[in-house]
Write a protein that holds these residues in place. Structure first.
Motif, PDB file in Angstrom:
ATOM      1  N   LEU A  66       0.805  -1.217   0.000  1.00  0.00           N
ATOM      2  CA  LEU A  66       0.000   0.000   0.000  1.00  0.00           C
ATOM      3  C   LEU A  66       0.841   1.272   0.000  1.00  0.00           C
ATOM      4  N   GLN A  68       3.337   2.268   1.787  1.00  0.00           N
ATOM      5  CA  GLN A  68       3.890   2.788   3.042  1.00  0.00           C
ATOM      6  C   GLN A  68       5.407   2.664   3.016  1.00  0.00           C
ATOM      7  N   LEU A  99      -1.330   2.272   8.245  1.00  0.00           N
ATOM      8  CA  LEU A  99      -1.706   2.269   6.824  1.00  0.00           C
ATOM      9  C   LEU A  99      -2.740   3.253   6.508  1.00  0.00           C
TER      10      LEU A  99
END
Length: 99
Positions: A66, A68, A99
């Motif tokens: 995602l 990060q 997240l």
């Protein structure tokens, strides 16, 4: 089993920034010279980006799912200390709250 083998379990990309000549980046340069081949052989699909620029602080970034990212500073560390910091990035699992 070495910590180098399962890097792709958590990491999607590893970026290392360093200076080609500064004393503060010496441990990072030594780590790359001695460890890069073994890490890449164990993780052929993992993008490992080495970025050199004059006068910058040595540091490493781990990119996870995602998008990060986490950063660790490598400035003025020995080769062994750099390895420990990279290992921390590899073993890190972002928590769902991050997240």
């Amino acid at each position: 089993m070495s910590w180098r083998t399962p890097l792709t379990k958590n990491l999607k990309e590893l970026r290392i920034h360093l200076c080609q000549t500064s004393a503060g980046s010496k441990g990072t340069r030594d780590f790359i010279l001695k460890q890069y081949s073994a890490i890449k052989d164990a993780n052929p699909t993992l993008p490992i980006l080495i970025r050199e620029a004059s006068g910058i602080e040595a540091r490493a970034f781990g990119r996870y799912a995602l998008g990060q990212e986490r950063k660790v500073t490598l400035e003025n560390l020995s080769e062994g200390e750099v390895e420990a910091r990279i290992k921390q990035l590899a073993e890190t699992r972002p928590s769902s709250s991050e997240l």
